[in-house]
Design an enzyme around this catalytic site. Structure first.
Site, PDB file in Angstrom:
ATOM      1  N   ASP A   1      -0.307   5.120   0.843  1.00  0.00           N
ATOM      2  CA  ASP A   1      -0.611   6.137   1.859  1.00  0.00           C
ATOM      3  C   ASP A   1      -0.646   5.534   3.261  1.00  0.00           C
ATOM      4  OD1 ASP A   1      -0.953   8.419   0.122  1.00  0.00           O
ATOM      5  OD2 ASP A   1      -2.696   7.357  -0.657  1.00  0.00           O
TER       6      ASP A   1
ATOM      7  N   ASP B   1       0.876  -1.171   0.000  1.00  0.00           N
ATOM      8  CA  ASP B   1       0.000   0.000   0.000  1.00  0.00           C
ATOM      9  C   ASP B   1       0.923   1.235   0.000  1.00  0.00           C
ATOM     10  OD1 ASP B   1      -2.211   1.792   0.548  1.00  0.00           O
ATOM     11  OD2 ASP B   1      -1.533   1.790   2.631  1.00  0.00           O
TER      12      ASP B   1
HETATM   13  C1  XBP Z   1      -5.494   6.192   0.403  1.00  0.00           C
HETATM   14  C2  XBP Z   1      -6.630   7.059   0.077  1.00  0.00           C
HETATM   15  C3  XBP Z   1      -6.413   8.182  -0.848  1.00  0.00           C
HETATM   16  C4  XBP Z   1      -5.567   9.311  -0.300  1.00  0.00           C
HETATM   17  C5  XBP Z   1      -5.559  10.501  -1.208  1.00  0.00           C
HETATM   18  O1  XBP Z   1      -5.930   4.925   0.878  1.00  0.00           O
HETATM   19  O2  XBP Z   1      -7.741   6.827   0.520  1.00  0.00           O
HETATM   20  O3  XBP Z   1      -7.662   8.711  -1.191  1.00  0.00           O
HETATM   21  O4  XBP Z   1      -6.102   9.739   0.944  1.00  0.00           O
HETATM   22  O5  XBP Z   1      -5.321  10.178  -2.545  1.00  0.00           O
HETATM   23  P1  XBP Z   1      -4.974   3.638   0.858  1.00  0.00           P
HETATM   24  P2  XBP Z   1      -6.293  10.673  -3.743  1.00  0.00           P
HETATM   25  O6  XBP Z   1      -3.735   3.973   1.616  1.00  0.00           O
HETATM   26  O7  XBP Z   1      -5.782   2.580   1.579  1.00  0.00           O
HETATM   27  O8  XBP Z   1      -4.719   3.249  -0.567  1.00  0.00           O
HETATM   28  O9  XBP Z   1      -6.717  12.050  -3.426  1.00  0.00           O
HETATM   29  O10 XBP Z   1      -5.440  10.589  -4.984  1.00  0.00           O
HETATM   30  O11 XBP Z   1      -7.463   9.704  -3.762  1.00  0.00           O
HETATM   31 MG    MG Z   2      -2.946   3.168   3.467  1.00  0.00          MG
END
Ligand code: XBP
Ligand code: MG
Length: 254
Positions: free
Chosen positions: A10, A8
């Protein structure tokens, strides 16, 4: 046998939500003259809505000054989201988002050990490109056998689609890979794709919160929980192989 790691982005490889996305969303609000602001507590609640555009639309439900027309809300969210991603890239390019401890080490060790690696994320491709391009250079994609982002799926996490797609591109069965995740939506997505998860809780998804809620998720498969990949016992390829083997033994005996 363990053949692949699926990362993953973020929260897992860096504290991107704390150090990048939240700040960038607030910059986008400001740039359009909106008096909207997401403080850390509100952002923590909103993170349960995966996808930045979806998060923006959801937040408008509770704002009296948001457009009343649903189509206008979606259009406004699209503009805000584009600006947010531009602001995010600026933050990344200023070097403000650093890898979480042990992430680069484990990526290198996995590469040296011949494990294939993939990215499975809800975030937009442009954000991944900015972040990993900054760490590894323009050819960063060569390090990953598959990169699946928010645009590549119909349903975002906690739906399993992103992990299922990564597995297809890797040519792996779920029992040949491990997902590395920080959040409940991520854990749920990976588990629903049949993957066991190494959970590395993040600022917005603390250990107690994720595990308390994970209990409610049927079949939650957590191999181990580590606040940092560098905390003893350090997460290295040898440890991942042992954890993976134990999970396989558990599966065959259970
Ligand atoms: C990450 C997200 C993303 C980020 C922002 O979740 O939910 O929406 O917050 O990115 P994960 P975008 O780590 O579970 O993949 O604005 O490009 O969506
Ligand atoms: Mg995440």
């Amino acid at each position: 046998m363990l053949e692949a790691l699926i990362w993953d982005v973020d929260g897992t490889i860096a504290e991107t939500e704390r150090d990048g996305h939240r700040l960038a969303f607030n910059q986008a609000f400001q740039s359009l003259g909106l008096h909207w602001h997401w403080d850390p507590a509100r952002y923590g609640e909103l993170l349960h809505i995966t996808g930045g555009r979806e998060r923006l639309v959801h937040d408008m439900d509770s704002r009296a000054d948001a457009p009343a027309d649903p189509a206008e809300r979606v259009a406004l969210a699209a503009v805000l989201h584009r600006r947010k991603n531009e602001a995010y890239a600026d933050i990344v390019n200023m070097g403000r988002i650093v890898p979480r401890p042990g992430v680069l080490r484990l990526m290198e060790e996995a590469r040296a050990a011949g494990l294939r690696q993939a990215i499975a994320t809800t975030t937009s491709r442009t954000n991944v490109d900015a972040l990993l391009g900054g760490w590894f250079g323009r050819q960063w994609q060569e390090r990953f056998a598959a990169v699946v982002c928010g645009e590549d799926v119909i349903k975002k996490k906690p739906d399993p689609e992103v992990y299922e797609r990564a597995l297809t591109l890797l040519g792996c069965r779920p029992d040949q890979a491990i997902a590395i995740e920080d959040s409940l939506p991520g854990l749920t997505s990976a588990n629903r794709a049949g993957l066991a998860v190494l959970l590395t809780p993040s600022v917005y998804f603390p250990r107690a919160q994720v595990l308390a809620q994970a209990d409610a998720v049927s079949g939650a498969g957590v191999l181990a929980v580590c606040d940092s990949l560098d905390h003893p016992p350090v997460v290295d390829v040898a440890r991942l192989r042992v954890l993976h083997e134990q999970a396989a033994t558990g599966r065959s005996s259970g």
